[in-house]
Design a protein around this motif. Structure first.
Motif, PDB file in Angstrom:
ATOM      1  N   GLY A   4       0.786  -1.227   0.000  1.00  0.00           N
ATOM      2  CA  GLY A   4       0.000   0.000   0.000  1.00  0.00           C
ATOM      3  C   GLY A   4       0.816   1.274   0.000  1.00  0.00           C
ATOM      4  O   GLY A   4       0.449   2.249  -0.633  1.00  0.00           O
ATOM      5  N   THR A   5       1.947   1.282   0.715  1.00  0.00           N
ATOM      6  CA  THR A   5       2.713   2.506   0.905  1.00  0.00           C
ATOM      7  C   THR A   5       4.201   2.185   0.952  1.00  0.00           C
ATOM      8  O   THR A   5       4.604   1.151   1.467  1.00  0.00           O
ATOM      9  N   ILE A   6       4.995   3.112   0.421  1.00  0.00           N
ATOM     10  CA  ILE A   6       6.451   3.050   0.539  1.00  0.00           C
ATOM     11  C   ILE A   6       6.852   4.179   1.487  1.00  0.00           C
ATOM     12  O   ILE A   6       6.421   5.324   1.310  1.00  0.00           O
ATOM     13  N   GLU A   7       7.677   3.856   2.467  1.00  0.00           N
ATOM     14  CA  GLU A   7       8.168   4.877   3.401  1.00  0.00           C
ATOM     15  C   GLU A   7       9.678   4.754   3.509  1.00  0.00           C
ATOM     16  O   GLU A   7      10.209   3.652   3.658  1.00  0.00           O
ATOM     17  N   ARG A   8      10.341   5.887   3.428  1.00  0.00           N
ATOM     18  CA  ARG A   8      11.792   5.939   3.562  1.00  0.00           C
ATOM     19  C   ARG A   8      12.168   7.168   4.380  1.00  0.00           C
ATOM     20  O   ARG A   8      11.482   8.190   4.328  1.00  0.00           O
ATOM     21  N   GLU A   9      13.278   7.079   5.102  1.00  0.00           N
ATOM     22  CA  GLU A   9      13.868   8.219   5.792  1.00  0.00           C
ATOM     23  C   GLU A   9      15.353   8.234   5.470  1.00  0.00           C
ATOM     24  O   GLU A   9      15.980   7.182   5.402  1.00  0.00           O
ATOM     25  N   ILE A  10      15.881   9.446   5.300  1.00  0.00           N
ATOM     26  CA  ILE A  10      17.315   9.596   5.053  1.00  0.00           C
ATOM     27  C   ILE A  10      17.772  10.905   5.678  1.00  0.00           C
ATOM     28  O   ILE A  10      17.069  11.909   5.631  1.00  0.00           O
ATOM     29  N   ARG A  11      18.934  10.862   6.281  1.00  0.00           N
ATOM     30  CA  ARG A  11      19.526  12.070   6.861  1.00  0.00           C
ATOM     31  C   ARG A  11      20.431  12.712   5.824  1.00  0.00           C
ATOM     32  O   ARG A  11      21.202  12.013   5.156  1.00  0.00           O
ATOM     33  N   ILE A  12      20.320  14.032   5.730  1.00  0.00           N
ATOM     34  CA  ILE A  12      21.046  14.766   4.692  1.00  0.00           C
ATOM     35  C   ILE A  12      21.842  15.886   5.353  1.00  0.00           C
ATOM     36  O   ILE A  12      21.299  16.641   6.165  1.00  0.00           O
ATOM     37  N   ALA A  13      23.098  16.004   4.990  1.00  0.00           N
ATOM     38  CA  ALA A  13      23.989  17.016   5.555  1.00  0.00           C
ATOM     39  C   ALA A  13      23.807  18.343   4.826  1.00  0.00           C
ATOM     40  O   ALA A  13      24.732  18.888   4.222  1.00  0.00           O
ATOM     41  N   VAL A  92       3.056  11.288  -3.574  1.00  0.00           N
ATOM     42  CA  VAL A  92       4.419  11.350  -3.040  1.00  0.00           C
ATOM     43  C   VAL A  92       4.518  12.563  -2.114  1.00  0.00           C
ATOM     44  O   VAL A  92       4.178  13.680  -2.508  1.00  0.00           O
ATOM     45  N   THR A  93       4.989  12.305  -0.894  1.00  0.00           N
ATOM     46  CA  THR A  93       5.145  13.371   0.104  1.00  0.00           C
ATOM     47  C   THR A  93       6.585  13.392   0.582  1.00  0.00           C
ATOM     48  O   THR A  93       7.120  12.365   1.017  1.00  0.00           O
ATOM     49  N   PHE A  94       7.207  14.553   0.469  1.00  0.00           N
ATOM     50  CA  PHE A  94       8.522  14.808   1.056  1.00  0.00           C
ATOM     51  C   PHE A  94       8.299  15.693   2.273  1.00  0.00           C
ATOM     52  O   PHE A  94       7.778  16.803   2.140  1.00  0.00           O
ATOM     53  N   GLU A  95       8.681  15.221   3.452  1.00  0.00           N
ATOM     54  CA  GLU A  95       8.664  16.044   4.654  1.00  0.00           C
ATOM     55  C   GLU A  95      10.103  16.266   5.076  1.00  0.00           C
ATOM     56  O   GLU A  95      10.891  15.324   5.140  1.00  0.00           O
ATOM     57  N   LEU A  96      10.448  17.526   5.350  1.00  0.00           N
ATOM     58  CA  LEU A  96      11.811  17.895   5.698  1.00  0.00           C
ATOM     59  C   LEU A  96      11.831  18.404   7.138  1.00  0.00           C
ATOM     60  O   LEU A  96      11.186  19.411   7.455  1.00  0.00           O
ATOM     61  N   VAL A  97      12.576  17.715   7.987  1.00  0.00           N
ATOM     62  CA  VAL A  97      12.631  18.030   9.405  1.00  0.00           C
ATOM     63  C   VAL A  97      14.053  18.461   9.742  1.00  0.00           C
ATOM     64  O   VAL A  97      14.998  17.692   9.508  1.00  0.00           O
ATOM     65  N   PRO A  98      14.239  19.674  10.312  1.00  0.00           N
ATOM     66  CA  PRO A  98      15.586  20.079  10.725  1.00  0.00           C
ATOM     67  C   PRO A  98      16.119  19.106  11.781  1.00  0.00           C
ATOM     68  O   PRO A  98      15.382  18.719  12.693  1.00  0.00           O
ATOM     69  N   GLU A  99      17.376  18.722  11.632  1.00  0.00           N
ATOM     70  CA  GLU A  99      17.964  17.778  12.579  1.00  0.00           C
ATOM     71  C   GLU A  99      19.479  17.960  12.625  1.00  0.00           C
ATOM     72  O   GLU A  99      20.164  17.725  11.629  1.00  0.00           O
TER      73      GLU A  99
END
Length: 150
Positions: A4-13, A92-99
């Motif tokens: 039903g859904t694809i979910e991914r997370e990646i940390r970006i410098a 397609v949803t891109f969520e960008l979280v400061p980290e």
């Protein structure tokens, strides 16, 4: 397996501001995703040569939400000549979280079940899109980080 859904997370410098530009600006999209992008308001296209070299593939895109630098949402892969709807396209949803001075990018691609395809076609598209995001998200991270370093 659930298709039903694809979910991914990646940390970006890179900051969310930089990452947002990378996922929304045509000149950046070509660099990490390999698509030539054209946007006019809330509609656009992504185009590239087919992987097998048999000609171009052109994918219409409907932008539903653009909230710099935190969220970018679009629909795609609807049947040719049809407007994108929840019943005929992927979301397609891109969520960008400061980290920690960078960005945690959360990607979700949903709508596979809603299209109503038979199991084999659904599985093939889900597998293809999963592999695509697994390939392209690290490219996005490296590209965005490279912009910051240069």
């Amino acid at each position: 397996m659930e298709y039903g859904t694809i979910e991914r997370e990646i940390r970006i410098a890179a900051t969310p501001e930089v990452v947002y530009e990378v996922i929304t600006r045509p000149e950046h999209i070509a660099a990490w995703w390999g698509f030539d992008a054209v946007f006019e308001g809330t509609t656009g296209t992504l185009s590239r040569t087919r992987r097998d070299g048999s000609g171009p593939v052109v994918v219409p895109v409907s932008v539903l939400e653009a909230r710099p630098p935190r969220r970018f949402v679009f629909r795609w892969v609807q049947p040719e000549g049809q407007a994108a709807t929840p019943e005929n396209s992927f979301l397609v949803t891109f969520e960008l979280v400061p980290e920690d001075g960078g960005t945690l990018l959360k990607l979700t691609e949903a709508g596979f079940r809603e299209i109503g395809w038979e199991a084999a076609r659904l599985e093939a598209y889900h597998r293809d899109h999963s592999a695509g995001w697994d390939e392209h998200l690290p490219n996005l991270a490296a590209y965005a980080a490279g912009l910051v370093r240069s």
